[in-house]
Design a protein around this motif. Structure first.
Motif, mmCIF file in Angstrom:
data_model
loop_
_atom_site.group_PDB
_atom_site.id
_atom_site.type_symbol
_atom_site.label_atom_id
_atom_site.label_comp_id
_atom_site.label_asym_id
_atom_site.label_seq_id
_atom_site.Cartn_x
_atom_site.Cartn_y
_atom_site.Cartn_z
ATOM 1 N N SER A 1 0.835 -1.202 0.000
ATOM 2 C CA SER A 1 0.000 0.000 0.000
ATOM 3 C C SER A 1 0.871 1.254 0.000
ATOM 4 O O SER A 1 2.040 1.212 0.380
ATOM 5 N N GLU A 2 0.272 2.355 -0.442
ATOM 6 C CA GLU A 2 0.978 3.635 -0.461
ATOM 7 C C GLU A 2 1.482 4.000 0.945
ATOM 8 O O GLU A 2 2.601 4.481 1.106
ATOM 9 N N ASN A 3 0.631 3.775 1.947
ATOM 10 C CA ASN A 3 1.003 4.116 3.322
ATOM 11 C C ASN A 3 2.221 3.336 3.790
ATOM 12 O O ASN A 3 3.117 3.884 4.428
ATOM 13 N N VAL A 4 2.248 2.047 3.471
ATOM 14 C CA VAL A 4 3.381 1.216 3.890
ATOM 15 C C VAL A 4 4.640 1.612 3.114
ATOM 16 O O VAL A 4 5.718 1.730 3.697
ATOM 17 N N ALA A 5 4.516 1.835 1.806
ATOM 18 C CA ALA A 5 5.674 2.194 0.984
ATOM 19 C C ALA A 5 6.296 3.513 1.439
ATOM 20 O O ALA A 5 7.506 3.716 1.286
ATOM 21 N N ASP A 6 5.491 4.387 2.015
ATOM 22 C CA ASP A 6 6.003 5.687 2.453
ATOM 23 C C ASP A 6 6.371 5.720 3.930
ATOM 24 O O ASP A 6 6.723 6.778 4.456
ATOM 25 N N GLN A 7 6.310 4.577 4.598
ATOM 26 C CA GLN A 7 6.732 4.525 6.003
ATOM 27 C C GLN A 7 8.249 4.453 6.071
ATOM 28 O O GLN A 7 8.904 3.896 5.197
#
Length: 78
Positions: free
Chosen positions: A24-30
Motif C-alpha cells: 500500500s501507499e502508506n506502507v511504501a512511504d513509512q
C-alpha cells in the motif's frame, strides 16, 4: 558487463516491482525504525544505483551515449 549479471538484475527489478505493487501507499512511504529513508526511497535507490552501475541509465536521468559514455542532453536534437 556480463549478460548473466544484467539478467539477474532484471529478475530483481521485476521482484521489486511486484513487491511495490502489492504494498500500500502508506506502507511504501513509512520509514522503518532504524532507517533514514522510506521503503519507496530505498527501492528507488537500489534501482537507480544498479542502472548506473550497469550503464543502463545515468543518475541524472539523461541517457548515456553508448559510443562515448557522455550523457546526451534531452535537448540534443534541437
Amino acid at each position: 558487463m556480463s549478460h548473466f549479471l544484467i539478467a539477474q538484475f532484471e529478475i530483481l527489478r521485476g521482484r521489486l516491482q511486484q513487491f511495490l505493487e502489492a504494498t500500500s501507499e502508506n506502507v511504501a512511504d513509512q520509514m522503518p525504525q532504524g532507517f533514514n529513508n522510506t521503503i519507496r526511497w530505498n527501492v528507488g535507490h537500489i534501482l537507480t544505483v544498479a542502472d548506473t552501475f550497469f550503464g543502463l541509465k545515468s543518475c541524472s536521468g539523461l541517457e548515456p551515449n553508448r559510443q562515448t559514455g557522455q550523457e546526451k542532453s534531452p535537448l540534443w536534437k534541437h
